[in-house]
Design a protein around this motif. Structure first.
Motif, PDB file in Angstrom:
ATOM      1  N   LYS A  48       0.829  -1.212   0.000  1.00  0.00           N
ATOM      2  CA  LYS A  48       0.000   0.000   0.000  1.00  0.00           C
ATOM      3  C   LYS A  48       0.862   1.259   0.000  1.00  0.00           C
ATOM      4  N   LEU A  49       2.067   1.143   0.558  1.00  0.00           N
ATOM      5  CA  LEU A  49       2.977   2.289   0.550  1.00  0.00           C
ATOM      6  C   LEU A  49       3.347   2.676  -0.872  1.00  0.00           C
ATOM      7  N   MET A  50       3.279   1.707  -1.791  1.00  0.00           N
ATOM      8  CA  MET A  50       3.562   1.985  -3.200  1.00  0.00           C
ATOM      9  C   MET A  50       2.382   2.639  -3.903  1.00  0.00           C
ATOM     10  N   VAL A  51       1.330   2.935  -3.151  1.00  0.00           N
ATOM     11  CA  VAL A  51       0.234   3.778  -3.624  1.00  0.00           C
ATOM     12  C   VAL A  51       0.353   5.165  -3.008  1.00  0.00           C
ATOM     13  N   TYR A  52       0.539   5.215  -1.700  1.00  0.00           N
ATOM     14  CA  TYR A  52       0.517   6.504  -1.001  1.00  0.00           C
ATOM     15  C   TYR A  52       1.713   7.382  -1.332  1.00  0.00           C
ATOM     16  N   LEU A  53       2.905   6.802  -1.416  1.00  0.00           N
ATOM     17  CA  LEU A  53       4.082   7.618  -1.712  1.00  0.00           C
ATOM     18  C   LEU A  53       4.069   8.159  -3.147  1.00  0.00           C
ATOM     19  N   PRO A  54       3.747   7.348  -4.160  1.00  0.00           N
ATOM     20  CA  PRO A  54       3.601   7.922  -5.500  1.00  0.00           C
ATOM     21  C   PRO A  54       2.518   8.999  -5.569  1.00  0.00           C
ATOM     22  N   TRP A  55       1.441   8.812  -4.822  1.00  0.00           N
ATOM     23  CA  TRP A  55       0.360   9.809  -4.793  1.00  0.00           C
ATOM     24  C   TRP A  55       0.868  11.140  -4.252  1.00  0.00           C
ATOM     25  N   ILE A  56       1.639  11.107  -3.173  1.00  0.00           N
ATOM     26  CA  ILE A  56       2.190  12.329  -2.582  1.00  0.00           C
ATOM     27  C   ILE A  56       3.123  13.029  -3.568  1.00  0.00           C
ATOM     28  N   ALA A  57       3.983  12.242  -4.226  1.00  0.00           N
ATOM     29  CA  ALA A  57       4.909  12.827  -5.201  1.00  0.00           C
ATOM     30  C   ALA A  57       4.168  13.425  -6.388  1.00  0.00           C
ATOM     31  N   MET A  58       3.109  12.773  -6.838  1.00  0.00           N
ATOM     32  CA  MET A  58       2.327  13.294  -7.953  1.00  0.00           C
ATOM     33  C   MET A  58       1.635  14.608  -7.582  1.00  0.00           C
ATOM     34  N   MET A  59       1.154  14.712  -6.358  1.00  0.00           N
ATOM     35  CA  MET A  59       0.549  15.973  -5.925  1.00  0.00           C
ATOM     36  C   MET A  59       1.576  17.101  -5.971  1.00  0.00           C
ATOM     37  N   ALA A  60       2.810  16.784  -5.594  1.00  0.00           N
ATOM     38  CA  ALA A  60       3.843  17.815  -5.563  1.00  0.00           C
ATOM     39  C   ALA A  60       4.134  18.367  -6.953  1.00  0.00           C
ATOM     40  N   ILE A  61       4.230  17.504  -7.962  1.00  0.00           N
ATOM     41  CA  ILE A  61       4.607  17.989  -9.298  1.00  0.00           C
ATOM     42  C   ILE A  61       3.423  18.543 -10.091  1.00  0.00           C
ATOM     43  N   SER A  62       2.205  18.430  -9.563  1.00  0.00           N
ATOM     44  CA  SER A  62       1.026  18.880 -10.305  1.00  0.00           C
ATOM     45  C   SER A  62       1.034  20.378 -10.575  1.00  0.00           C
ATOM     46  N   VAL A  63       1.747  21.146  -9.759  1.00  0.00           N
ATOM     47  CA  VAL A  63       1.778  22.590  -9.918  1.00  0.00           C
ATOM     48  C   VAL A  63       2.353  22.982 -11.277  1.00  0.00           C
ATOM     49  N   PHE A  64       3.228  22.150 -11.846  1.00  0.00           N
ATOM     50  CA  PHE A  64       3.833  22.458 -13.143  1.00  0.00           C
ATOM     51  C   PHE A  64       2.780  22.712 -14.209  1.00  0.00           C
ATOM     52  N   GLU A  65       1.855  21.776 -14.359  1.00  0.00           N
ATOM     53  CA  GLU A  65       0.904  21.837 -15.474  1.00  0.00           C
ATOM     54  C   GLU A  65      -0.399  22.509 -15.099  1.00  0.00           C
ATOM     55  N   TYR A  66      -0.960  22.157 -13.946  1.00  0.00           N
ATOM     56  CA  TYR A  66      -2.331  22.568 -13.652  1.00  0.00           C
ATOM     57  C   TYR A  66      -2.442  23.945 -13.011  1.00  0.00           C
ATOM     58  N   ALA A  67      -1.345  24.486 -12.515  1.00  0.00           N
ATOM     59  CA  ALA A  67      -1.405  25.833 -11.945  1.00  0.00           C
ATOM     60  C   ALA A  67      -0.727  26.866 -12.838  1.00  0.00           C
ATOM     61  N   TYR A  68      -0.027  26.409 -13.849  1.00  0.00           N
ATOM     62  CA  TYR A  68       0.744  27.326 -14.695  1.00  0.00           C
ATOM     63  C   TYR A  68      -0.141  28.374 -15.358  1.00  0.00           C
ATOM     64  N   GLY A  69      -1.302  27.970 -15.843  1.00  0.00           N
ATOM     65  CA  GLY A  69      -2.185  28.915 -16.509  1.00  0.00           C
ATOM     66  C   GLY A  69      -2.608  30.068 -15.618  1.00  0.00           C
ATOM     67  N   SER A  70      -2.682  29.833 -14.305  1.00  0.00           N
ATOM     68  CA  SER A  70      -3.067  30.887 -13.370  1.00  0.00           C
ATOM     69  C   SER A  70      -1.910  31.840 -13.088  1.00  0.00           C
ATOM     70  N   ALA A  71      -0.688  31.442 -13.411  1.00  0.00           N
ATOM     71  CA  ALA A  71       0.484  32.283 -13.129  1.00  0.00           C
ATOM     72  C   ALA A  71       0.945  33.080 -14.337  1.00  0.00           C
ATOM     73  N   GLU A  72       0.403  32.784 -15.514  1.00  0.00           N
ATOM     74  CA  GLU A  72       0.993  33.321 -16.738  1.00  0.00           C
ATOM     75  C   GLU A  72       0.889  34.838 -16.856  1.00  0.00           C
ATOM     76  N   ASP A  73      -0.177  35.455 -16.356  1.00  0.00           N
ATOM     77  CA  ASP A  73      -0.295  36.915 -16.457  1.00  0.00           C
ATOM     78  C   ASP A  73       0.825  37.610 -15.689  1.00  0.00           C
ATOM     79  N   THR A  74       1.051  37.141 -14.469  1.00  0.00           N
ATOM     80  CA  THR A  74       2.124  37.745 -13.667  1.00  0.00           C
ATOM     81  C   THR A  74       3.483  37.484 -14.300  1.00  0.00           C
ATOM     82  N   LEU A  75       3.688  36.279 -14.805  1.00  0.00           N
ATOM     83  CA  LEU A  75       4.962  35.960 -15.453  1.00  0.00           C
ATOM     84  C   LEU A  75       5.180  36.837 -16.676  1.00  0.00           C
TER      85      LEU A  75
END
Length: 460
Positions: A48-75
């Motif tokens: 089960k740890l091979m579910v929870y740890l990948p899930w945590i890591a995936m949440m961390a990298i999600s900012v790259f794609e799914y939040a980028y559009g909200s940052a583009e005006d300031t950038l």
């Protein structure tokens, strides 16, 4: 329920699990299953740890794609970039994030790169990506730093996490793959609101630097326990030939039977199913990326306030992630192909709904169709991630799924950069209508999917 008989049943001893005994059984198709070792025998703890740890890591990298559009005006204001510049930076990131999956999988399966090392390298490259976005105003250097280096880093983490789940849960992978994959979307939610309300040209250096450090620390810490199972490993408590055992697992295996054999990448390509899955990824991911890239801008274009714009993206990210888990669970019950067709149809209908909501200036309808677009735009990813080992086996899953997922290389180009050109030429209504039409064609093509090597699927 019918099952293939045991063709051989040979006992041997495991050289890599402290000499614990295991058996290799072969079914009528010639597929070998390694049974007898538990997850605790191999890992020292529950899988089960091979579910929870990948899930945590995936949440961390999600900012790259799914939040980028909200940052583009300031950038854009901070670095002096045009809208086209910011879209192409994301498009290059998507290209390399998807493109690294196949070579990384090949290196893993050749024993040249362990899952843990892939995560360690990825964590460092992710930090470099955000430092580049923060400090490099030259658009070409930003493309190199964030798009190329950051994309490779995020791609290493993404591919490793998804393949880890597929390898450790061969008997009921839909729900678990969907759960882990969902983290890649809703993990971005806090950052969407940070970028919309607490991100400006006065603090953008500090915010982006801290986000890069956050990603590196979370991914690096998660990686410590990563380890692949032995080739052909199968859970000791589930009979791979009769599906006897836990009732839920038996139901899932009846709807989604194990691959007839282990297909190497060239063999998987020759079945015709892997190329078809690649085409479907190109089409569906392109529509999804288009929605992620343009939804906030479209909301502002039709006169909706910043709260609705941010909320629509937040709704899309949350439902995108939750939808992945829900559809993964449903696919264990309905069958992977049926669930995939349903998801792609929903994605297509949502594109036409967004046009309607914008035309009548209805904020509530806009949020509703953002909900549907988020659901459809994310749920197909875990279905392809589960379909790949379902069709071609687990032993070459890192490379086979890398090939399927590489379709996102093309999606990133027409979903982001080329999407901006379509918007400029046809307007938002024309672009969204085209996206809806592409989804409907993809749904029709998905009906052609079939598992290679089987003339009949076991039924209950």
């Amino acid at each position: 329920m019918t099952a293939d008989p045991i063709a051989s049943n040979d006992s041997t001893t495991s050289p890599d699990a402290a000499h614990r005994p295991y058996r290799e059984v072969t079914d009528a198709h010639g597929r070998v299953f390694r049974v007898g070792e538990t997850d605790r025998d191999i890992l020292g703890h529950s899988r089960k740890l091979m579910v929870y740890l990948p899930w945590i890591a995936m949440m961390a990298i999600s900012v790259f794609e799914y939040a980028y559009g909200s940052a583009e005006d300031t950038l854009s204001h901070a670095h002096g970039w045009t809208q086209s510049n910011t879209f192409w930076i994301l498009s290059v990131w998507i290209f390399f994030q998807a493109g690294v999956a196949f070579p990384a999988g090949w290196l893993r399966e050749k024993g040249l790169l362990t899952a843990r090392k892939a995560m360690y390298v990825g964590s460092g490259l992710c930090l470099v990506g955000f430092l580049a976005l923060s400090h490099l105003s030259n658009v070409w250097l930003a493309i190199l730093g964030f798009g190329v280096v950051g994309g490779i880093g995020a791609g290493l983490v993404y591919a490793t996490c998804i393949n880890m789940v597929g390898k450790w849960f061969p008997e009921r992978r839909g729900a678990r793959t969907g759960f882990v994959n969902g983290g890649f979307a809703y993990g971005s939610l806090p950052f969407i609101f940070i970028f919309n309300y607490g991100f400006d040209t006065a603090n953008y250096h500090r915010v982006l630097d801290l986000i890069g450090c956050y990603i590196m620390v979370v991914v690096f810490a998660s990686a410590f326990f990563f380890k692949d199972p032995p080739k052909n490993w199968w859970p000791a408590d589930i009979d791979p030939l009769t599906y006897a055992g836990n009732g839920k697992n038996a139901t899932s295996l009846a709807k989604n039977p194990p691959a007839a054999r282990q297909y190497a990448p060239k063999e998987a390509i020759r079945t015709g199913m892997l190329p078809l899955m690649w085409v479907l990824i190109v089409m569906t991911a392109g529509v999804s990326i288009f929605g992620i890239s343009f939804q906030v801008d479209y909301a502002k274009e039709v006169g909706f306030g910043p709260l609705v714009a941010a909320s629509s993206m937040g709704v899309m990210a949350v439902i995108n992630g939750i939808g992945r888990g829900v559809v993964g669970w449903l696919s264990d019950k309905w069958g992977r192909k049926q669930a995939l067709v349903f998801v792609i149809v929903v994605l297509g209908l949502a594109q036409f709904g967004v046009i309607w909501a914008g035309d009548i200036r209805s904020e509530s309808l806009f949020l509703f169709f953002a909900f549907l677009s988020g659901f459809g735009g994310g749920a197909f990813y875990p279905l392809f991630a589960a379909l790949t080992p379902d069709y071609f086996g687990e032993n070459f899953n890192a490379t086979n799924y890398g090939l399927v997922y590489s379709g996102k290389l093309i999606s990133g180009l027409f979903g982001g950069g080329l999407g901006s050109m379509v918007v400029a030429a046809w307007g938002y209504d024309g672009a969204y209508a085209l996206a809806g039409a592409v989804s409907m064609v993809a749904a029709a093509l998905a009906l052609l999917l079939r598992q290679p090597g089987r003339t009949a699927v076991p039924v209950t």
